[in-house]
Design an enzyme around this catalytic site. Structure first.
Site, PDB file in Angstrom:
ATOM      1  CG  HIS A  34       6.165  -3.662   1.882  1.00 44.43           C
ATOM      2  ND1 HIS A  34       5.962  -2.338   1.434  1.00 44.43           N
ATOM      3  CD2 HIS A  34       4.873  -4.370   1.577  1.00 44.43           C
ATOM      4  CE1 HIS A  34       4.857  -2.523   0.720  1.00 44.43           C
ATOM      5  NE2 HIS A  34       4.261  -3.588   0.657  1.00 44.43           N
ATOM      6  CG  HIS A  37       2.875  -1.080   4.171  1.00 45.23           C
ATOM      7  ND1 HIS A  37       3.494  -2.400   4.232  1.00 45.23           N
ATOM      8  CD2 HIS A  37       1.620  -1.065   3.734  1.00 45.23           C
ATOM      9  CE1 HIS A  37       2.611  -3.081   3.370  1.00 45.23           C
ATOM     10  NE2 HIS A  37       1.520  -2.401   3.022  1.00 45.23           N
ATOM     11  CD  GLN A  61      -9.100  -4.678   1.002  1.00 48.45           C
ATOM     12  OE1 GLN A  61      -9.742  -4.001   1.944  1.00 48.45           O
ATOM     13  NE2 GLN A  61      -7.982  -4.507   0.244  1.00 48.45           N
ATOM     14  N   GLY A 147      -0.904   4.914  -0.962  1.00 47.35           N
ATOM     15  CA  GLY A 147       0.261   4.744  -2.005  1.00 47.35           C
ATOM     16  C   GLY A 147      -0.406   4.697  -3.529  1.00 47.35           C
ATOM     17  CG  ASP A 150      -2.719  -0.564  -4.036  1.00 45.75           C
ATOM     18  OD1 ASP A 150      -3.041  -1.675  -4.752  1.00 45.75           O
ATOM     19  OD2 ASP A 150      -1.583  -0.440  -3.189  1.00 45.75           O
ATOM     20  CD  GLN A 153      -6.499   0.762  -1.807  1.00 43.09           C
ATOM     21  OE1 GLN A 153      -6.894  -0.310  -1.797  1.00 43.09           O
ATOM     22  NE2 GLN A 153      -5.523   1.199  -1.087  1.00 43.09           N
ATOM     23  CB  VAL A 176       8.573   2.097  -1.658  1.00 45.98           C
ATOM     24  CG1 VAL A 176       9.992   1.537  -1.315  1.00 45.98           C
ATOM     25  CG2 VAL A 176       8.334   3.355  -1.273  1.00 45.98           C
ATOM     26  CB  SER A 185       3.160  -6.201  -3.533  1.00 45.89           C
ATOM     27  OG  SER A 185       2.226  -6.848  -3.194  1.00 45.89           O
ATOM     28  CB  SER A 186       1.652  -7.539   1.521  1.00 40.42           C
ATOM     29  OG  SER A 186       1.915  -6.265   2.262  1.00 40.42           O
TER      30      SER A 186
HETATM   31  P1  AMP Z   1      -1.915  -2.847   1.620  1.00 34.34           P
HETATM   32  O1  AMP Z   1      -1.533  -3.245   3.060  1.00 34.34           O
HETATM   33  O2  AMP Z   1      -1.192  -3.550   0.721  1.00 34.34           O
HETATM   34  O3  AMP Z   1      -3.280  -2.440   1.541  1.00 34.34           O
HETATM   35  O4  AMP Z   1      -1.443  -1.342   1.512  1.00 34.34           O
HETATM   36  C1  AMP Z   1      -1.709  -0.220   2.451  1.00 34.34           C
HETATM   37  C2  AMP Z   1      -1.157   0.969   1.770  1.00 34.34           C
HETATM   38  O5  AMP Z   1       0.435   0.850   1.335  1.00 34.34           O
HETATM   39  C3  AMP Z   1      -1.940   1.148   0.447  1.00 34.34           C
HETATM   40  O6  AMP Z   1      -2.384   2.866   0.288  1.00 34.34           O
HETATM   41  C4  AMP Z   1      -0.803   0.908  -0.475  1.00 34.34           C
HETATM   42  O7  AMP Z   1      -1.168   1.789  -1.872  1.00 34.34           O
HETATM   43  C5  AMP Z   1       0.231   1.068   0.035  1.00 34.34           C
HETATM   44  N1  AMP Z   1       1.447   0.849  -0.619  1.00 34.34           N
HETATM   45  C6  AMP Z   1       1.527  -0.743  -0.894  1.00 34.34           C
HETATM   46  N2  AMP Z   1       2.571  -0.984  -1.464  1.00 34.34           N
HETATM   47  C7  AMP Z   1       3.437   0.145  -1.612  1.00 34.34           C
HETATM   48  C8  AMP Z   1       4.517   0.367  -2.216  1.00 34.34           C
HETATM   49  N3  AMP Z   1       5.136  -0.389  -2.990  1.00 34.34           N
HETATM   50  N4  AMP Z   1       4.838   1.777  -2.259  1.00 34.34           N
HETATM   51  C9  AMP Z   1       4.214   2.736  -1.604  1.00 34.34           C
HETATM   52  N5  AMP Z   1       3.006   2.420  -1.018  1.00 34.34           N
HETATM   53  C10 AMP Z   1       2.529   1.273  -1.070  1.00 34.34           C
END
Ligand code: AMP
Length: 290
Positions: A34, A37, A61, A147, A150, A153, A176, A185-186
């Site tokens: 999204h 990312h 995880q 991001g 998180d 993390q 974002v 968020s996914s």
């Molecule tokens: P994920 O695919 O959810 O594991 O996230 C992959 C990366 O994207 C991680 O570093 C997250 O923190 C970041 N991320 C997820 N959602 C957002 C967002 N809304 N804004 C910015 N970064 C994000």
């Protein structure tokens, strides 16, 4: 854009790029891409010659009963979005390639990994840090972008990089958000219309906390109390935590300052949502999409 699956092919490509004098920016993800990312991709792009993005839903995880099997997966869509965003290398390894055996040596996140998300999801950050270390050891990037959504993390990854002397710069990019403030968020695809309406209470509650902070409130208990009141109005939300913590050690605070993080986690039905804000920054530093 080059698509790679096998870890040795990814390693060889990255080494070749480095030999040619090109720096590498790396964005690890679990896919279902999204705009959040893609903002990390833009950040990596601005800091390195080539950008590699990984898509890997990391079984390590996820806890028992969590959403590992139903986590959204659509590699063709991810590839199209990554290419549009200017990713040079998309790396989507298989589970078997990443974990030929269940790893016996894993990363222990330390006390900061036992708090907030770590308390609700035991073992989660051990799984995260183990896969991040593996991904970094294959790509060997100059910069890796995470991001702030998180933030725990990101803090743990930064700490691991320091404690293990990893030769990588860890960059943390702003959250974002949708126009109404909901963090992308996914997992938002799990929400139906009513759940989506309830979810916006999270950023609304964070905004209330920031307003109280700006009004002079420094007592963590009072702050989390007024944030909790905003969440409580939304009956479809089950709150996991509202907390004021330090940005690095994630330690619980009695008194907050500009660097303190106000973090919330709540469930809407089976969907878990997390969000946070650095009190001194407010939500203005985040990015909104239309
Ligand atoms: P994920 O695919 O959810 O594991 O996230 C992959 C990366 O994207 C991680 O570093 C997250 O923190 C970041 N991320 C997820 N959602 C957002 C967002 N809304 N804004 C910015 N970064 C994000």
């Amino acid at each position: 854009m080059l698509s790679i699956a096998a870890p040795p092919a990814m390693r060889a490509h990255a080494r070749e790029a480095r030999r040619a004098g090109r720096s590498i920016g790396f964005v690890p993800t679990m896919g279902a891409l999204h705009a959040g990312h893609l903002a990390l991709v833009a950040e990596a792009r601005s800091r390195a010659d080539i950008v590699a993005l990984s898509v890997f839903v990391n079984p390590l995880q996820f806890g028992p009963g969590e959403d590992f099997t139903r986590y959204p997966r659509d590699l063709a869509r991810d590839a199209a979005l990554a290419e549009q965003a200017g990713v040079d290398v998309l790396w989507a390894p298989s589970t078997e390639a990443m974990y030929p055996d269940r790893p016996s040596v894993t990363v222990a996140p330390g006390p900061a990994g036992d708090r907030l998300e770590g308390e609700i999801r035991p073992g989660h950050f051990g799984g995260v840090l183990t896969v991040v270390l593996k991904l970094l050891s294959v790509v060997e990037p100059d910069v890796a972008v995470f991001g702030r959504k998180d933030f725990q993390q990101a803090a743990l990854v930064r700490r691991m990089a320091r404690d293990f002397s990893l030769p990588v710069e860890i960059v943390v990019a702003p959250t974002v958000r949708e126009a109404d403030g909901l963090a992308l968020s996914s997992r938002n695809v799990y929400l139906d219309a009513q759940g989506r309406a309830a979810a916006v209470a999270l950023p609304r509650a964070l905004a209330r906390g920031v307003a109280a902070f700006r009004g002079g409130e420094r007592d963590a208990r009072s702050l989390t109390g007024c944030v909790g009141e905003v969440l409580a109005v939304e009956s479809r939300l089950a709150v996991d935590y509202v907390a004021c913590v330090g940005p690095e050690e994630i330690e619980p605070l009695e008194t907050v300052d500009e660097r303190s993080v106000l973090a919330v986690a709540a469930r809407v039905g089976p969907t878990r949502l997390i969000d946070n804000v650095v009190l001194g920054d407010g939500l203005e530093g985040d990015v909104r999409v239309a």
